[in-house]
Write an enzyme that holds these catalytic residues in place. Sequence first.
Site, PDB file in Angstrom:
ATOM      1  CE  LYS A  84      15.653 -11.032  -2.926  1.00 25.46           C
ATOM      2  NZ  LYS A  84      15.112 -12.272  -2.324  1.00 25.46           N
ATOM      3  CE  LYS A 108       9.793 -16.930  -5.819  1.00 28.00           C
ATOM      4  NZ  LYS A 108      10.282 -17.670  -4.634  1.00 28.00           N
ATOM      5  CD  GLU A 162      15.778 -14.113  -6.695  1.00 27.85           C
ATOM      6  OE1 GLU A 162      15.284 -13.314  -5.879  1.00 27.85           O
ATOM      7  OE2 GLU A 162      15.508 -15.329  -6.679  1.00 27.85           O
ATOM      8  NE  ARG A 181      20.774 -17.542  -1.885  1.00 27.97           N
ATOM      9  CZ  ARG A 181      20.321 -18.575  -1.180  1.00 27.97           C
ATOM     10  NH1 ARG A 181      21.138 -19.585  -0.898  1.00 27.97           N
ATOM     11  NH2 ARG A 181      19.078 -18.602  -0.763  1.00 27.97           N
TER      12      ARG A 181
END
Length: 452
Positions: A220, A232, A304, A306
């Site tokens: 990732k 966030k 995001e 995944r």
Amino acid sequence: MNSFFSSSASARTVRLVSQAQRDDVVAQLPAAERPLAAGFAGKPGQIVLLPSDSICGALFGIGNGEDAFALGAAAFGLPEGDWQIDDMPDALNPGLVSLAWALGSYRFTLFKAAEREPARLVPPAGTDITEITSIASAAMLTRDLVNSPADIMGPEGLEAAFRKLGKQHGAKLTVTKGDALLKQNFPMIHAVGRAAGEAPRLLELEWGDPTHPRLALVGKGVCFDSGGLDLKPAAGMRWMKKDMGGAANAMGLAQLVMAAKLPVRLHVLVPAVENAVGADAFRPGDILVSRQGITVEIDNTDAEGRLVLGDALSRAVEDKPDLLIDFATLTGAARVALGPEVMPFYTDDEALAAEISAAGTAVSDPLWRMPLWDGYEREIEGDISDIVNSAAMPLAGSITAALFLRRFVGTSKWVHFDIFGWNLKDRPGRPKGGEMQGARAVYQMLKQRFVN
């Protein structure tokens, strides 16, 4: 020899002392020197410096005498110069002791010089210096990548590092960038990264003999994660430069595989994106059609990682890998479950799980297998799409994220690591900041599977 090790014949001697040995060792000191060790209990990393004419140059505490990584405190705990270990305890692996010392000598110095040079070790007998140096160098590559701020380690910076790695080992490199992602059918990678100033991209590296077993590594590479439109809070965003820790670990592992010339056909895939806020940002409620045609409704733009992994995993399985492994700083739920020091991993293959667990124990890379619990599949089922990217249930977040990824791997032999990629505080051999987690265990497993 290198910045970690020395071959000096005049190195000072350090004696390793467990808590059980403390009284006997201190009793051997000349009476005038015993007060120097008054507060020394043999606890991990405790150090007492002794006069040059004493029984040794220093006493170094190793706690119960079984944790080689206690020696990680020696590189900056002992004075600069060359040191050798006096009488290595049988319970300690010389290679792990040398590795811990080397890893403890790391400092991220791109923006601030180290306060001093680390002490160097004359490797004890039984150390494969070439192998230990290779592992330490790969760990430091991983740490440097994670520690670098996002203004220089965005998608472009990560691509530059990826290209450098590939060229060092004569690998074939492919980069699919920007709108070419749509043309080449990587829609989720494109959607996550399209609002950022630096275009999203899929980085691919291929190396090795095509006739060898095919090993695919996916990492990732979210170079910064603002959370997207589901922004966030400040505290949650502060360290999101590390959200490409999965890519860094995959690259560090790839360096080890290529340096050791393991007999595999290596395929490394890194979706490199920034999850940014902008007019073109993907939205909650959007439905993305993945590379495999699986439809995904966006419940939360902060889930995001995944998504980009889904497209990358789909690409990896098209070449029918014999083994597929992904690394991702995927969920906070993994930290709630196991904390920052033990990494969860997932696989449906019992034999492979046992190999990885044994390898992690052997090399002091702590791991714990978590369940791919089929009962939670219902939590990612969509009402108007095949699946959703964030389960409605606020529990078992690491498991439901792993189940999401499993939708994209088909029948491949697959392992998923939900890593932290970060040390919250200094520990022996593990300085605060970016970290290689899980990758050393996988490398050990790969050597046993493909070489031994």
